[in-house]
Structure formats: C-alpha cells, structure tokens
Design a protein around this motif. Structure first.
Motif, PDB file in Angstrom:
ATOM      1  N   THR A 204      66.397 -90.074   9.282  1.00  0.00           N
ATOM      2  CA  THR A 204      66.560 -90.636   7.937  1.00  0.00           C
ATOM      3  C   THR A 204      67.641 -89.941   7.125  1.00  0.00           C
ATOM      4  OG1 THR A 204      64.740 -89.272   7.147  1.00  0.00           O
ATOM      5  CG2 THR A 204      64.221 -91.540   7.742  1.00  0.00           C
ATOM      6  N   GLU A 205      67.958 -88.690   7.416  1.00  0.00           N
ATOM      7  CA  GLU A 205      69.027 -88.041   6.649  1.00  0.00           C
ATOM      8  C   GLU A 205      70.397 -88.620   6.974  1.00  0.00           C
ATOM      9  OE1 GLU A 205      67.886 -85.162   9.992  1.00  0.00           O
ATOM     10  OE2 GLU A 205      66.798 -86.222   8.435  1.00  0.00           O
ATOM     11  N   LEU A 206      70.523 -89.330   8.089  1.00  0.00           N
ATOM     12  CA  LEU A 206      71.784 -89.996   8.432  1.00  0.00           C
ATOM     13  C   LEU A 206      71.740 -91.491   8.138  1.00  0.00           C
ATOM     14  CD1 LEU A 206      72.707 -88.287  11.826  1.00  0.00           C
ATOM     15  CD2 LEU A 206      73.637 -87.813   9.550  1.00  0.00           C
ATOM     16  N   ASP A 207      70.576 -92.079   8.216  1.00  0.00           N
ATOM     17  CA  ASP A 207      70.449 -93.527   7.989  1.00  0.00           C
ATOM     18  C   ASP A 207      69.077 -93.805   7.400  1.00  0.00           C
ATOM     19  OD1 ASP A 207      70.313 -96.279   8.062  1.00  0.00           O
ATOM     20  OD2 ASP A 207      70.967 -96.453  10.139  1.00  0.00           O
ATOM     21  N   TRP A 208      69.041 -94.104   6.129  1.00  0.00           N
ATOM     22  CA  TRP A 208      67.762 -94.337   5.452  1.00  0.00           C
ATOM     23  C   TRP A 208      67.445 -95.827   5.358  1.00  0.00           C
ATOM     24  CZ3 TRP A 208      71.953 -91.822   3.478  1.00  0.00           C
ATOM     25  CH2 TRP A 208      72.733 -92.521   2.576  1.00  0.00           C
ATOM     26  N   SER A 209      68.178 -96.666   6.083  1.00  0.00           N
ATOM     27  CA  SER A 209      67.879 -98.096   6.074  1.00  0.00           C
ATOM     28  C   SER A 209      66.626 -98.377   6.901  1.00  0.00           C
ATOM     29  CB  SER A 209      69.067 -98.886   6.626  1.00  0.00           C
ATOM     30  OG  SER A 209      69.198 -98.702   8.016  1.00  0.00           O
ATOM     31  N   GLU A 210      66.138 -99.584   6.781  1.00  0.00           N
ATOM     32  CA  GLU A 210      64.943 -99.970   7.538  1.00  0.00           C
ATOM     33  C   GLU A 210      65.221-100.085   9.028  1.00  0.00           C
ATOM     34  OE1 GLU A 210      63.373-103.520   5.828  1.00  0.00           O
ATOM     35  OE2 GLU A 210      63.094-102.593   3.876  1.00  0.00           O
ATOM     36  N   GLN A 211      66.459-100.364   9.373  1.00  0.00           N
ATOM     37  CA  GLN A 211      66.804-100.541  10.777  1.00  0.00           C
ATOM     38  C   GLN A 211      67.731 -99.410  11.210  1.00  0.00           C
ATOM     39  OE1 GLN A 211      68.285-104.381  11.721  1.00  0.00           O
ATOM     40  NE2 GLN A 211      68.284-104.012  13.919  1.00  0.00           N
ATOM     41  N   ARG A 212      67.136 -98.328  11.682  1.00  0.00           N
ATOM     42  CA  ARG A 212      67.891 -97.138  12.088  1.00  0.00           C
ATOM     43  C   ARG A 212      68.039 -97.054  13.598  1.00  0.00           C
ATOM     44  NH1 ARG A 212      63.678 -94.530   9.227  1.00  0.00           N
ATOM     45  NH2 ARG A 212      63.265 -93.406  11.133  1.00  0.00           N
ATOM     46  N   ILE A 213      67.765 -98.142  14.277  1.00  0.00           N
ATOM     47  CA  ILE A 213      67.787 -98.143  15.746  1.00  0.00           C
ATOM     48  C   ILE A 213      69.001 -98.936  16.213  1.00  0.00           C
ATOM     49  CG2 ILE A 213      66.534 -98.844  17.814  1.00  0.00           C
ATOM     50  CD1 ILE A 213      63.952 -98.417  16.149  1.00  0.00           C
ATOM     51  N   TYR A 214      69.757 -98.336  17.146  1.00  0.00           N
ATOM     52  CA  TYR A 214      71.023 -98.911  17.592  1.00  0.00           C
ATOM     53  C   TYR A 214      71.059 -99.033  19.112  1.00  0.00           C
ATOM     54  CZ  TYR A 214      72.260 -97.783  12.848  1.00  0.00           C
ATOM     55  OH  TYR A 214      72.266 -97.707  11.481  1.00  0.00           O
ATOM     56  N   ASP A 215      71.445-100.221  19.578  1.00  0.00           N
ATOM     57  CA  ASP A 215      71.633-100.487  21.002  1.00  0.00           C
ATOM     58  C   ASP A 215      73.054-100.062  21.357  1.00  0.00           C
ATOM     59  OD1 ASP A 215      72.086-101.498  23.536  1.00  0.00           O
ATOM     60  OD2 ASP A 215      71.411-103.530  23.055  1.00  0.00           O
ATOM     61  N   MET A 216      73.186 -99.052  22.193  1.00  0.00           N
ATOM     62  CA  MET A 216      74.494 -98.482  22.516  1.00  0.00           C
ATOM     63  C   MET A 216      75.355 -99.404  23.370  1.00  0.00           C
ATOM     64  SD  MET A 216      74.346 -95.847  20.730  1.00  0.00           S
ATOM     65  CE  MET A 216      75.867 -95.071  21.197  1.00  0.00           C
ATOM     66  N   LEU A 217      74.802-100.480  23.881  1.00  0.00           N
ATOM     67  CA  LEU A 217      75.595-101.436  24.652  1.00  0.00           C
ATOM     68  C   LEU A 217      76.169-102.539  23.764  1.00  0.00           C
ATOM     69  CD1 LEU A 217      73.473-101.687  27.910  1.00  0.00           C
ATOM     70  CD2 LEU A 217      75.498-100.294  27.445  1.00  0.00           C
ATOM     71  N   ASP A 218      75.823-102.545  22.482  1.00  0.00           N
ATOM     72  CA  ASP A 218      76.319-103.543  21.535  1.00  0.00           C
ATOM     73  C   ASP A 218      77.313-102.861  20.599  1.00  0.00           C
ATOM     74  OD1 ASP A 218      76.691-105.186  19.282  1.00  0.00           O
ATOM     75  OD2 ASP A 218      74.681-106.049  19.472  1.00  0.00           O
TER      76      ASP A 218
END
Length: 106
Positions: free
Chosen positions: A34-48
């Motif tokens: 959360t200290e880097l991304d406090w948005s609701e969607q902090r999950i990232y697909d590294m292939l996208d």
C-alpha cells in the motif's frame, strides 16, 4: 505558484546507481504494498504490458527506498516501456540524467 507546482519542484525521486540493480519480476502476478499503490487494484499481471506500465509508473513515482525499485522493476522491461511511461517531468529528468540509454529509448 500553485501548491502542485511547488510540490513537484521539491519532490525527490529515488534513482538507482545502476540499472543492473533492477532485477524485479518479468512474469507472474505482483501485488504492490500500500505504500507504493493505495488503489483498490494493486495486483498486476506481468504478462500484460499495460498492467506493467501502470505498475512501473506507480513504483517510480512512489518509491522512497532503493529496495522498492530493486524489488519491482526489471532493467530490460524498464527500457522497453520507458517511452510509453507517463511520469512527472522531474522523475523522467532524474532517471534520464543518470541513464542516457533511457533518453535514447524515447
């Protein structure tokens, strides 16, 4: 002078000494703290690449420690995405001053 312009001129962006320090993931799923991304969607697909680009923008803007950069950014992926990253001009200048190869990537 507005508050935002004063803040932007004083903001310090963390930049590594060498891009080879950036050994973050290039596959899988990454959840930013959360200290880097406090948005609701902090999950990232590294292939996208659109996900990765957004994640890189957030990490570069919000990192306060070199370990944040080392953990989440990858040298090759950063160079690939650099021309398309939407970054504060001060952040872009700081990184490009240290790494001319990023300027050439643009």
């Amino acid at each position: 002078m507005t508050w935002s312009s004063r803040y932007a001129s004083r903001r310090v962006y963390v930049v590594p000494a060498d891009l080879s320090e950036l050994t973050g993931p290039i596959a899988g799923v990454v959840e930013l703290p959360t200290e880097l991304d406090w948005s609701e969607q902090r999950i990232y697909d590294m292939l996208d690449n659109s996900h990765v680009g957004l994640m890189y923008e957030r990490v570069i803007r919000e990192a306060t420690q070199l370990d944040d950069l080392r953990t989440y950014l990858n040298r090759e992926k950063l160079i690939e995405l650099w021309p398309r990253l939407f970054l504060p001009i001060e952040a872009r200048r700081a990184w490009e001053a240290s790494f001319p190869q990023l300027r050439r990537a643009v």
